[in-house]
Design a protein around this motif. Structure first.
Motif, mmCIF file in Angstrom:
data_model
loop_
_atom_site.group_PDB
_atom_site.id
_atom_site.type_symbol
_atom_site.label_atom_id
_atom_site.label_comp_id
_atom_site.label_asym_id
_atom_site.label_seq_id
_atom_site.Cartn_x
_atom_site.Cartn_y
_atom_site.Cartn_z
ATOM 1 N N LEU A 129 10.362 52.364 -6.386
ATOM 2 C CA LEU A 129 10.777 51.018 -6.789
ATOM 3 C C LEU A 129 12.150 50.784 -6.184
ATOM 4 N N LEU A 130 12.210 49.934 -5.180
ATOM 5 C CA LEU A 130 13.371 49.843 -4.308
ATOM 6 C C LEU A 130 14.283 48.678 -4.630
ATOM 7 N N HIS A 131 15.566 49.007 -4.752
ATOM 8 C CA HIS A 131 16.642 48.025 -4.843
ATOM 9 C C HIS A 131 17.296 47.964 -3.470
ATOM 10 N N ILE A 154 7.570 49.369 -3.905
ATOM 11 C CA ILE A 154 7.809 47.948 -4.131
ATOM 12 C C ILE A 154 9.229 47.577 -3.724
ATOM 13 N N LEU A 155 9.369 46.484 -2.977
ATOM 14 C CA LEU A 155 10.667 45.832 -2.853
ATOM 15 C C LEU A 155 10.868 45.019 -4.124
ATOM 16 N N HIS A 156 11.678 45.545 -5.019
ATOM 17 C CA HIS A 156 11.932 44.888 -6.300
ATOM 18 C C HIS A 156 12.850 43.693 -6.096
ATOM 19 N N VAL A 175 5.707 43.680 -2.431
ATOM 20 C CA VAL A 175 6.872 42.813 -2.620
ATOM 21 C C VAL A 175 6.745 42.119 -3.965
ATOM 22 N N SER A 176 7.809 42.209 -4.762
ATOM 23 C CA SER A 176 7.798 41.647 -6.108
ATOM 24 C C SER A 176 8.863 40.567 -6.240
ATOM 25 N N PHE A 177 8.511 39.483 -6.938
ATOM 26 C CA PHE A 177 9.429 38.371 -7.149
ATOM 27 C C PHE A 177 9.760 38.247 -8.627
ATOM 28 N N PRO A 198 -1.832 38.835 0.204
ATOM 29 C CA PRO A 198 -2.267 38.829 -1.202
ATOM 30 C C PRO A 198 -2.283 40.210 -1.846
ATOM 31 N N GLN A 199 -2.720 41.208 -1.106
ATOM 32 C CA GLN A 199 -2.870 42.547 -1.684
ATOM 33 C C GLN A 199 -1.539 43.265 -1.890
ATOM 34 N N ARG A 200 -0.425 42.645 -1.446
ATOM 35 C CA ARG A 200 0.897 43.272 -1.614
ATOM 36 C C ARG A 200 1.793 42.490 -2.574
ATOM 37 N N LEU A 201 1.275 41.488 -3.223
ATOM 38 C CA LEU A 201 2.088 40.577 -4.031
ATOM 39 C C LEU A 201 2.168 41.042 -5.486
#
Length: 259
Positions: A129-131, A154-156, A175-177, A198-201
């Motif tokens: 889980l990446l900052h 994940i790009l947090h 990628v997370s928003f 879609p599969q990375r959202l």
């Protein structure tokens, strides 16, 4: 059929969420949030979140040391984090990464600690889980140099130039928003949403931080994930129902969570 959401990044051990956790979880369940990934930022918070995950079946823990704390991280702490990460309730390594915006720890110390977490995630087969803030090229280079592609993680709280997001996706990352997607002045961030396959959202709250616009100024909590979801569905041109199914599936698959 009721909507289902997974909050892929929150800090349930932190106040004010921790003070009234049962109420926070009840509101979240009523909003359709069925799973929570609660995130460690140092050794004590990693230990606290693991205890929460052992107590509640819908809560899962991530353990790690935030880049702000990298300067004081010891080998003994890293060894203990790895020991904690082998608990079945732990589903990820994080929050880890690089931050050249605040510079609370030197870049060299951040790189040293982050590199160890990259190796740890590979050994234990757990996603990162990446900052990342103002350290985009350096972070990408460390991931590339790890020799462990593709990178699972994940790009947090997604940010940065579109080129960074696209290259991170090419490396294998999700990628997370978060709630800042809803802020009126965050047009550049909203432009990143259609770039993600879609599969990375994924969705997150980063609670108690980054409350979305309709509740801005209050402590954030997982129940408010629905505000971000509504904005994201508009940006993707899909229904909220379709977004719920998509992002919940992605999260469960990444974290290896059974229904």
């Amino acid at each position: 059929m009721p909507l289902e959401w997974v909050d892929t990044h929150c800090h349930l051990d932190q106040e004010p969420l921790s003070i009234k956790l049962e109420e926070v979880l009840t509101r979240a369940r009523q909003a359709g949030v069925s799973r929570f990934i609660t995130i460690g930022t140092d050794l004590p918070s990693s230990q606290a979140n693991l205890l929460l995950a052992r107590r509640y079946p819908e809560i899962h823990a991530a353990v790690g040391i935030h880049p702000h704390e990298a300067g004081s991280a010891t080998d003994e702490q890293l060894e203990e984090i790895e020991r904690l990460a082998q608990d079945p309730a732990v589903v990820a390594i994080g929050e880890v990464g690089l931050d050249c915006y605040r510079n609370f720890s030197s870049l060299e110390s951040q790189k040293r600690v982050f590199s160890q977490f990259i190796s740890m995630s590979a050994r234990l087969r757990l996603p990162l889980l990446l900052h990342c803030r103002d350290a985009y090229e350096v972070l990408l280079q460390l991931l590339k140099n790890s020799g462990r592609l593709p990178i699972e993680g994940i790009l947090h709280c997604a940010s940065g130039p579109a080129s960074f997001i696209l290259e991170a996706i090419a490396l294998g990352l999700h990628v997370s928003f978060a709630g800042n997607l809803t802020y009126p002045k965050n047009g550049p961030l909203r432009q990143l949403v259609p770039l993600v396959p879609p599969q990375r959202l994924l969705l997150e709250t980063d609670a108690p931080f980054l409350a979305p616009q309709p509740v801005r100024g209050r402590p954030n909590e997982p129940a408010y994930l629905t505000h971000t979801a509504s904005e994201m569905a508009k940006l993707r041109g899909i229904s909220v129902e379709a977004l719920s199914e998509l992002t919940s599936h992605n999260a469960k698959q990444l974290f290896r969570i059974s229904n």
